[in-house]
Design a protein around this motif. Structure first.
Motif, PDB file in Angstrom:
ATOM      1  N   TYR A  67       0.469 -10.487  -0.930  1.00  0.00           N
ATOM      2  CA  TYR A  67       0.762  -9.366  -0.060  1.00  0.00           C
ATOM      3  C   TYR A  67      -0.443  -8.452   0.135  1.00  0.00           C
ATOM      4  O   TYR A  67      -1.339  -8.397  -0.710  1.00  0.00           O
ATOM      5  CB  TYR A  67       1.895  -8.527  -0.656  1.00  0.00           C
TER       6      TYR A  67
ATOM      7  N   SER B  24      -4.134  -8.239   3.581  1.00  0.00           N
ATOM      8  CA  SER B  24      -3.692  -9.593   3.288  1.00  0.00           C
ATOM      9  C   SER B  24      -4.501 -10.611   4.077  1.00  0.00           C
ATOM     10  O   SER B  24      -4.533 -11.784   3.734  1.00  0.00           O
ATOM     11  CB  SER B  24      -2.206  -9.752   3.614  1.00  0.00           C
TER      12      SER B  24
ATOM     13  N   TYR C 133       1.991  -8.533   5.787  1.00  0.00           N
ATOM     14  CA  TYR C 133       0.746  -8.799   6.503  1.00  0.00           C
ATOM     15  C   TYR C 133       0.186  -7.526   7.084  1.00  0.00           C
ATOM     16  O   TYR C 133       0.913  -6.725   7.670  1.00  0.00           O
ATOM     17  CB  TYR C 133       0.951  -9.797   7.642  1.00  0.00           C
TER      18      TYR C 133
END
Length: 126
Positions: free
Chosen positions: A32, A53, A101
């Motif tokens: 993450y 990320s 993301y």
């Protein structure tokens, strides 16, 4: 259950240091984007550090650059915020966060994150 649990806040004198920790459970933190945010009295929540990320780059706003360092220990599934040369204006509740993301400077936006810790108080005062 996905959870982030923070620790390490407290009272420190100006010029002092603190290290915040944030342990993740229920998911792997290294998959993450991660970030640290703070919210002072009467202020909006602001990002103080993050790791994307997309490419693992770190970002800091000018207000903390050179004083704060974000890091991650994948083996412990824990993220950290090392804070040095603390100032009274750093007083706030600090939150850790994880998002699926994010890329670039967007990682300093709270809207990019899905999971949040409960917050820990940091007070910088004589």
């Amino acid at each position: 259950q996905l959870q982030l649990v923070e620790s390490g806040g407290g009272l420190v004198q100006p010029g002092g240091s603190l290290r915040l920790s944030c342990a993740a459970s229920g998911f792997r933190l290294d998959y993450y984007a991660i970030g640290w945010f703070r919210q002072g009295p009467g202020k909006e929540r602001e990002g103080v550090s993050c790791i994307t990320s997309s490419d693992g780059r770190k970002y800091y706003p000018d207000s903390v650059k050179g004083r704060f360092t974000i890091s991650r220990d994948n083996a412990k599934n824990t993220m950290y915020l090392e804070m040095n040369s603390l100032k009274p204006e750093d007083t706030a509740v600090y939150y850790c966060a994880a998002g699926t993301y994010t890329a670039g400077w967007r990682c300093l936006r709270s809207s990019e994150y899905d999971y949040w810790g409960q917050g820990t108080q940091v007070t910088v005062s004589v």
